[in-house]
Design a protein around this motif. Sequence first.
Motif, PDB file in Angstrom:
ATOM      1  N   VAL A  32      40.091  28.154  47.815  1.00 37.62           N
ATOM      2  CA  VAL A  32      40.324  28.892  46.500  1.00 37.62           C
ATOM      3  C   VAL A  32      40.072  30.412  46.633  1.00 37.62           C
ATOM      4  CG1 VAL A  32      38.255  28.208  45.556  1.00 37.62           C
ATOM      5  CG2 VAL A  32      40.362  28.520  43.913  1.00 37.62           C
ATOM      6  N   LEU A  33      39.161  30.712  47.120  1.00 38.35           N
ATOM      7  CA  LEU A  33      38.841  32.259  47.288  1.00 38.35           C
ATOM      8  C   LEU A  33      39.969  32.998  47.813  1.00 38.35           C
ATOM      9  CD1 LEU A  33      34.891  32.035  47.998  1.00 38.35           C
ATOM     10  CD2 LEU A  33      36.263  32.458  45.899  1.00 38.35           C
ATOM     11  N   ASN A  34      40.912  32.312  48.748  1.00 43.30           N
ATOM     12  CA  ASN A  34      41.913  33.028  49.324  1.00 43.30           C
ATOM     13  C   ASN A  34      43.359  33.018  48.543  1.00 43.30           C
ATOM     14  OD1 ASN A  34      40.202  33.613  51.437  1.00 43.30           O
ATOM     15  ND2 ASN A  34      41.147  32.577  53.022  1.00 43.30           N
ATOM     16  N   ALA A  35      43.187  32.703  47.379  1.00 46.59           N
ATOM     17  CA  ALA A  35      44.242  32.575  46.553  1.00 46.59           C
ATOM     18  C   ALA A  35      45.111  33.632  46.181  1.00 46.59           C
ATOM     19  CB  ALA A  35      43.905  32.030  44.957  1.00 46.59           C
ATOM     20  N   VAL A  54      35.206  35.415  39.858  1.00 44.99           N
ATOM     21  CA  VAL A  54      34.335  35.230  38.630  1.00 44.99           C
ATOM     22  C   VAL A  54      33.202  34.453  39.028  1.00 44.99           C
ATOM     23  CG1 VAL A  54      36.082  35.469  36.954  1.00 44.99           C
ATOM     24  CG2 VAL A  54      35.815  33.307  38.043  1.00 44.99           C
ATOM     25  N   GLY A  55      32.155  34.387  37.956  1.00 46.65           N
ATOM     26  CA  GLY A  55      30.937  33.550  38.142  1.00 46.65           C
ATOM     27  C   GLY A  55      30.314  33.871  39.643  1.00 46.65           C
ATOM     28  N   VAL A  56      30.033  32.860  40.266  1.00 47.99           N
ATOM     29  CA  VAL A  56      29.160  32.861  41.281  1.00 47.99           C
ATOM     30  C   VAL A  56      29.674  33.311  42.802  1.00 47.99           C
ATOM     31  CG1 VAL A  56      27.182  31.495  40.623  1.00 47.99           C
ATOM     32  CG2 VAL A  56      29.058  30.535  42.041  1.00 47.99           C
ATOM     33  N   ALA A  57      31.325  33.458  42.704  1.00 45.69           N
ATOM     34  CA  ALA A  57      32.186  33.704  43.711  1.00 45.69           C
ATOM     35  C   ALA A  57      31.734  34.975  44.443  1.00 45.69           C
ATOM     36  CB  ALA A  57      33.560  33.562  43.620  1.00 45.69           C
ATOM     37  N   PRO A  58      31.583  35.038  45.786  1.00 48.50           N
ATOM     38  CA  PRO A  58      31.304  36.453  46.183  1.00 48.50           C
ATOM     39  C   PRO A  58      32.741  37.612  46.146  1.00 48.50           C
ATOM     40  CG  PRO A  58      31.927  34.949  47.932  1.00 48.50           C
ATOM     41  CD  PRO A  58      31.925  33.977  46.808  1.00 48.50           C
ATOM     42  N   PRO A  59      32.155  38.663  45.995  1.00 51.52           N
ATOM     43  CA  PRO A  59      33.262  39.594  45.967  1.00 51.52           C
ATOM     44  C   PRO A  59      34.002  39.764  47.313  1.00 51.52           C
ATOM     45  CG  PRO A  59      31.115  40.867  46.350  1.00 51.52           C
ATOM     46  CD  PRO A  59      30.841  39.360  46.083  1.00 51.52           C
ATOM     47  N   HIS A  74      46.271  47.865  44.632  1.00 53.52           N
ATOM     48  CA  HIS A  74      45.112  48.688  43.827  1.00 53.52           C
ATOM     49  C   HIS A  74      44.575  47.752  42.887  1.00 53.52           C
ATOM     50  CE1 HIS A  74      48.580  48.802  40.912  1.00 53.52           C
ATOM     51  NE2 HIS A  74      47.575  49.081  39.808  1.00 53.52           N
ATOM     52  N   VAL A  75      43.439  48.440  42.572  1.00 52.63           N
ATOM     53  CA  VAL A  75      42.449  47.615  41.696  1.00 52.63           C
ATOM     54  C   VAL A  75      41.969  48.456  40.622  1.00 52.63           C
ATOM     55  CG1 VAL A  75      40.415  47.990  42.902  1.00 52.63           C
ATOM     56  CG2 VAL A  75      40.451  45.805  41.408  1.00 52.63           C
ATOM     57  N   GLU A  76      42.002  48.139  39.264  1.00 53.80           N
ATOM     58  CA  GLU A  76      41.857  48.880  38.133  1.00 53.80           C
ATOM     59  C   GLU A  76      40.128  49.610  38.205  1.00 53.80           C
ATOM     60  OE1 GLU A  76      40.976  47.946  33.479  1.00 53.80           O
ATOM     61  OE2 GLU A  76      42.919  47.330  34.236  1.00 53.80           O
ATOM     62  N   ASP A  77      39.330  48.915  38.692  1.00 53.92           N
ATOM     63  CA  ASP A  77      38.039  49.278  38.942  1.00 53.92           C
ATOM     64  C   ASP A  77      37.414  48.733  39.861  1.00 53.92           C
ATOM     65  OD1 ASP A  77      35.311  49.915  38.864  1.00 53.92           O
ATOM     66  OD2 ASP A  77      35.018  49.229  36.593  1.00 53.92           O
ATOM     67  N   ALA A  78      37.425  49.455  41.205  1.00 54.24           N
ATOM     68  CA  ALA A  78      36.668  48.772  42.547  1.00 54.24           C
ATOM     69  C   ALA A  78      35.216  48.313  42.368  1.00 54.24           C
ATOM     70  CB  ALA A  78      36.740  49.995  43.583  1.00 54.24           C
ATOM     71  N   GLU A  79      34.635  48.797  41.380  1.00 48.76           N
ATOM     72  CA  GLU A  79      33.193  48.212  41.032  1.00 48.76           C
ATOM     73  C   GLU A  79      33.104  46.737  40.318  1.00 48.76           C
ATOM     74  OE1 GLU A  79      30.655  49.839  42.655  1.00 48.76           O
ATOM     75  OE2 GLU A  79      32.229  51.019  43.446  1.00 48.76           O
ATOM     76  N   ASP A  80      34.110  46.421  39.759  1.00 46.33           N
ATOM     77  CA  ASP A  80      34.098  45.315  38.905  1.00 46.33           C
ATOM     78  C   ASP A  80      34.851  44.176  39.627  1.00 46.33           C
ATOM     79  OD1 ASP A  80      34.517  43.226  37.011  1.00 46.33           O
ATOM     80  OD2 ASP A  80      35.351  44.363  35.594  1.00 46.33           O
ATOM     81  N   ALA A  81      34.249  43.212  40.288  1.00 45.84           N
ATOM     82  CA  ALA A  81      34.763  42.249  41.230  1.00 45.84           C
ATOM     83  C   ALA A  81      35.636  41.286  40.587  1.00 45.84           C
ATOM     84  CB  ALA A  81      33.459  41.429  41.944  1.00 45.84           C
TER      85      ALA A  81
END
Length: 129
Positions: A32-35, A54-59, A74-81
């Motif tokens: 699921v982490l490779n979705a 989200v949750g306990v999933a690693p960034p 691109h990601v809106e906020d690279a600091e927000d996993a």
Amino acid sequence: MTNPSVARSFLLGEVDALEPFDFVAVVPGGRVLNAVEIAREEDGALQVRVPGRVGVAPPLDDEVCRGLRDRGFHVEDAEDAMKPWTRGAVDGEAAISLLQEILVEVFGEKPDAALDIGHGSQRKQHEAR
């Protein structure tokens, strides 16, 4: 589904049938982490997404982020996993090619990995906003 050309053909039908705010999620063999998702935007455009964690999933690790960036994501906020990595696609064929490239070249999945495919909608979240 393990044959890449069969998966591609099936996914093309699924992507073509997407309504605005709907998405199809592809997960290799229950990992699921490779979705990776393909979503139809409100205006009908297609977007390929790697969902945020989200949750306990690693960034996402630095190598994955670099691989996504190298492919125009691109990601809106690279600091927000929790924020998804996104990139537009001109059509279903391009979206599926990008999805398959991400699975194999960024996440390191085998081209013939079994795929779990799910569907969802973000219509209610959009209406709530």
